[in-house]
Motif scaffolding. Structure first.
Motif, short mmCIF file in Angstrom:
data_model
loop_
_atom_site.label_atom_id
_atom_site.label_comp_id
_atom_site.label_asym_id
_atom_site.label_seq_id
_atom_site.Cartn_x
_atom_site.Cartn_y
_atom_site.Cartn_z
N THR A 169 5.48 -3.57 2.34
CA THR A 169 4.08 -3.33 2.71
C THR A 169 3.82 -1.85 2.91
OG1 THR A 169 2.30 -4.02 4.23
CG2 THR A 169 4.47 -3.65 5.20
N THR A 170 2.57 -1.51 3.25
CA THR A 170 2.25 -0.12 3.57
C THR A 170 2.67 0.16 5.01
OG1 THR A 170 0.03 -0.93 4.06
CG2 THR A 170 0.31 0.20 1.98
N LYS A 193 0.73 5.10 5.83
CA LYS A 193 0.27 5.71 4.57
C LYS A 193 1.38 5.85 3.53
CE LYS A 193 -3.39 8.18 6.89
NZ LYS A 193 -3.93 9.46 7.27
N THR A 245 5.08 3.49 2.10
CA THR A 245 5.45 2.07 1.99
C THR A 245 6.85 1.89 2.56
OG1 THR A 245 6.34 2.42 -0.22
CG2 THR A 245 4.08 1.65 -0.08
N ARG A 286 -2.93 -10.34 2.04
CA ARG A 286 -2.49 -9.01 2.45
C ARG A 286 -3.71 -8.09 2.60
NH1 ARG A 286 3.01 -7.73 1.55
NH2 ARG A 286 4.19 -9.65 1.64
N GLU A 325 -5.44 -2.36 1.63
CA GLU A 325 -4.68 -1.12 1.52
C GLU A 325 -3.46 -1.26 0.60
OE1 GLU A 325 -3.01 -0.15 5.32
OE2 GLU A 325 -2.90 1.98 4.88
N GLU A 326 -2.91 -2.48 0.48
CA GLU A 326 -1.71 -2.69 -0.34
C GLU A 326 -2.03 -2.78 -1.83
OE1 GLU A 326 0.82 -5.91 0.79
OE2 GLU A 326 0.84 -5.36 2.90
N HIS A 348 -0.75 -5.25 -6.98
CA HIS A 348 -0.22 -5.31 -5.61
C HIS A 348 0.78 -4.15 -5.42
CE1 HIS A 348 1.35 -8.00 -2.09
NE2 HIS A 348 0.84 -6.85 -1.71
N ALA A 357 1.79 -2.02 -3.04
CA ALA A 357 2.77 -1.84 -1.96
C ALA A 357 3.59 -3.11 -1.73
CB ALA A 357 2.06 -1.44 -0.67
N GLY A 358 3.28 -4.16 -2.46
CA GLY A 358 4.00 -5.42 -2.26
C GLY A 358 4.91 -5.73 -3.43
#
Ligand SMILES: [Zn+2]
Lengths: 212, 111
Positions: free
Chosen positions: A166-167, A170, A172, B13, B16-17, B60, B62-63
């Motif tokens: 996830t983030t 800012k 990951t 989610r 932001e991701e 997606h 950041a995932g």
């Protein structure tokens, strides 16, 4: 007289000013022991990290991975497959991608074992130099994560054992919950100093101990 | 902040991701050599910009770092569904129109 708009960068009221190097000078007051600290931060440096890719639907691939690593391949987001006695974990990252973490200096031998057990369309990439693992524990560790990321860290959404990506602040991170108050963060090399400074800063209010 | 359901991670989610990646279901011309400049230009550069229902690609980032599709209302920002690449949307302009007229006739019958 000509009219100019001027700006005084030193107003009478006190404001917090930061030099461009502020982030490099972390002035966090750390605790002298883990006793009483809200958060303990420690790095598990130089572990072996491998990215494994392949077809989850392929029975031979699943069996080969399990034979090579000694833990079953997780087939969806959720619990990380772990053998803590041997320090081996396998995390689902996407429908065709897994993160394998093994003890220091076992990365190459693990790669060879996977290559011996697998055939066809798959990939094993040693990314040990690209990331590192932080351990975050203590009664306030969850609050630090809540401050830093948008993910839901409530036990109903993030039970012990689960691992996600996830983030975080800012950047990951891969975040895994290994116990009621124990977490693992896997962060990228290029963001490591920034995230480490962030986590120290975010933990300061709870009392932070740096395990070495 | 939008809460977006990733069909690969099978979880909602934070926005932001994700990264929006433009119009979905754009077919690459099967025979580029024999495709007219106009059709090739349409394929490369011209995108729909509807007011209302739109089928989009999302990433997606950041995932799971996979693409998927979303049906989104560009007026209300409401995401009506997400689905994997290769699948077809269940919610379309036609299905919405049919639903609206069915509701209208139900209300008419109730009177
Ligand atoms: Zn996803």
């Amino acid at each position: 007289m000509s009219e100019f708009a001027t700006f005084n960068a030193h107003p009478a009221a006190p404001v917090r000013a930061e030099s461009p190097l502020a982030a490099s000078r972390v002035g966090v007051a750390v605790q002298s022991s883990a006793q009483g600290a809200g958060v303990c931060i420690g790095e598990r440096a130089l572990l072996g990290h491998l990215i494994l890719r392949g077809k989850a639907a392929d029975e031979g691939f699943r069996a080969g991975v399990e034979a090579a690593l000694g833990v079953p391949l997780p087939l969806k987001l959720g619990p990380v497959a772990r053998d803590d006695a041997r320090g081996v974990s396998v995390q689902w990252m996407s429908p065709d991608e897994w993160l394998v973490v093994v003890p220091e200096a076992q990365d190459h031998e693990t790669e060879l074992r996977l290559r011996a057990a697998l055939s066809g369309h798959y990939a094993v990439i040693n990314v040990s130099g690209a990331q590192t693992l932080l351990e975050l524990s203590g009664p306030a560790a969850r609050q630090v994560l809540m401050k830093s990321a948008g993910y839901d860290f409530h036990p109903s959404a993030f039970p012990v054992g689960k691992g996600i990506s996830t983030t975080l602040a800012k950047s990951t991170a891969v975040i895994r919950r290994t116990g009621e108050a124990q977490w693992e963060l896997i962060i990228r090399r290029s963001f490591a100093d920034y995230l480490y400074s962030w986590l120290l800063d975010a933990s300061e209010e709870f009392g932070v101990f740096v395990a070495r | 902040m939008l809460h977006i359901y990733c069909p690969h991670c099978e979880e909602y989610r934070e926005e932001e991701e994700f990264r929006p990646k433009g119009e979905a279901h754009i077919a690459r011309p099967i025979d580029p050599v024999n495709t007219s400049d106009e059709d090739w230009g349409d394929y490369l550069f011209f995108r729909k910009n509807p007011r209302g229902l739109h089928h989009e690609q999302w990433f997606h980032a950041a995932g799971c770092r996979k693409f998927f599709n979303a049906t989104r209302d560009t007026v209300t920002y409401e995401i009506l569904e997400t689905y994997k690449p290769g699948q077809q949307p269940a919610v379309t302009a036609e299905s919405r129109k049919a639903q609206a007229s069915a509701q209208a006739s139900n209300q008419g019958a109730a009177k």
